[in-house]
Scaffold this active site. Structure first.
Site, PDB file in Angstrom:
ATOM      1  N   LYS A  47      -8.596 -67.659 -53.739  1.00 52.42           N
ATOM      2  CA  LYS A  47      -8.561 -69.004 -54.345  1.00 52.42           C
ATOM      3  C   LYS A  47      -7.231 -69.320 -55.052  1.00 52.42           C
ATOM      4  O   LYS A  47      -6.757 -70.446 -54.983  1.00 52.42           O
ATOM      5  CB  LYS A  47      -9.715 -69.157 -55.332  1.00 52.42           C
ATOM      6  CG  LYS A  47     -11.091 -69.253 -54.656  1.00 52.42           C
ATOM      7  CD  LYS A  47     -12.159 -69.373 -55.723  1.00 52.42           C
ATOM      8  CE  LYS A  47     -13.489 -69.792 -55.169  1.00 52.42           C
ATOM      9  NZ  LYS A  47     -14.441 -70.111 -56.238  1.00 52.42           N
ATOM     10  N   THR A  90     -12.903 -68.704 -50.368  1.00 51.25           N
ATOM     11  CA  THR A  90     -13.651 -67.910 -51.344  1.00 51.25           C
ATOM     12  C   THR A  90     -12.845 -66.672 -51.731  1.00 51.25           C
ATOM     13  O   THR A  90     -11.709 -66.489 -51.275  1.00 51.25           O
ATOM     14  CB  THR A  90     -15.081 -67.604 -50.825  1.00 51.25           C
ATOM     15  OG1 THR A  90     -15.844 -67.067 -51.897  1.00 51.25           O
ATOM     16  CG2 THR A  90     -15.094 -66.648 -49.645  1.00 51.25           C
TER      17      THR A  90
END
Ligand SMILES: NC(=O)c1ccc[n+]([C@@H]2O[C@H](COP(=O)([O-])OP(=O)(O)OC[C@H]3O[C@@H](n4cnc5c(N)ncnc54)[C@H](OP(=O)(O)O)[C@@H]3O)[C@@H](O)[C@H]2O)c1
Length: 266
Positions: A71, A67
């Protein structure tokens, strides 16, 4: 019971305290008697290469979820990119291969598509209008183009970003009718807000709701609140509406499939 044979999964991010993935994954494993656990791992935003090296060294770690803000950099650190991750160079799910290497993909857009299908909406052959060309808009664009939509129009406040995205999606899916649009969303089966507008009650709309065909579905990627100002107004106008949370909820099965641990509930 965690034993010596328990396989490890993780979610990495910075911050990490807000994530729901460990609860959702651990429920999934427990309900199916899968001998695995998922733990949150806080890796600082400037320390990702060292974090990845640590994850690589853990032989019983079979995969992890990525997350914010990791990313894009995780895509660079991956040994192989698959599916939408190959196009976007942004990933959220990483799988350990038998040779120890890591393969990664992005499932955000596929989650949106699966969310629509799970709610009884057709995607293939439908005409889509998407407002937003940031992370969510990009993920949606590739997933929709890869799902056989009849047409895809992308509108963004900063038009140059929409133009770039349309050119890239067009190259990746030469058969897809993809073009840059304006705030006018007339002529589509589905109109989607994929911008960050909608988090606050006084947020405006990312496109002209009055232009949307009366029979069109109005959809969100914003997850909180469920009823964004756009969805409240769309429902008042008699549109069918689709919540942003479906995109997230529908990713669980896709993640388990990609990680190779998908199993029906007994
Ligand atoms: N449901 C899910 O599973 C899921 C998954 C991912 C993200 N999301 C949600 O999607 C939303 C967007 O996230 P993101 O990652 O795409 O963010 P992002 O990469 O920062 O992109 C933001 C987008 O919103 C647009 N925007 C921002 N402020 C605007 C304004 N005042 N007027 C018009 N457009 C505006 C930006 O346009 P410019 O390019 O012109 O700045 C850009 O297209 C967030 O609410 C996020 O939580 C949901």
């Amino acid at each position: 019971m965690i034993t010596g044979t328990t396989r490890l999964y993780a979610i990495i991010g910075d911050p990490i305290a807000h994530v729901r993935t460990p609860m959702v994954f651990n429920d999934y494993f427990a309900e199916r008697n899968i001998d695995a656990i998922c733990v949150p791992i806080h890796i600082g935003r400037d320390d990702l290469p060292r974090g990845w090296a640590g994850l690589r060294s853990m032989v019983n770690l079979d995969g992890f979820i990525v997350t914010a803000p990791h990313k894009a950099e995780s895509a660079q650190l991956s040994d192989r990119l698959e599916g939408d991750g190959m196009h976007t160079k942004v990933v959220n799910t990483v799988r350990r291969e038998p040779d120890g290497s890591f393969s990664s993909t992005l499932l955000d857009g596929r989650g949106f598509v699966r969310g629509l299908i799970n709610q009884g909406q057709e995607v293939k052959g439908k005409r889509f209008y998407v407002a937003g060309a940031g992370g969510a808009g990009t993920a949606l664009a590739y997933a929709l183009a890869g799902s056989g939509v009849a047409a895809l129009t992308i509108h963004n406040r900063t038009r140059a970003k929409a133009e770039r995205l349309v050119a890239d999606v067009g190259k990746a899916f030469p058969g897809c009718d993809v073009k840059v649009g304006t705030a006018n969303a007339a002529g589509y089966d589905v109109a989607v807000n994929a911008t960050s507008l909608g988090l606050k009650p006084d947020d405006g709309h990312s496109f002209e709701l009055a232009s949307v065909d009366p029979t069109a579905l109005v959809a969100e990627v914003v997850m909180k609140p469920d009823m964004t100002p756009l969805l409240i107004a769309a429902e008042k106008r008699g549109h069918k509406i689709h919540f942003g949370i479906h995109m997230l909820n529908s990713q669980l099965e896709l993640m388990m499939q990609f990680l190779g641990v998908s199993k029906p509930k007994p």
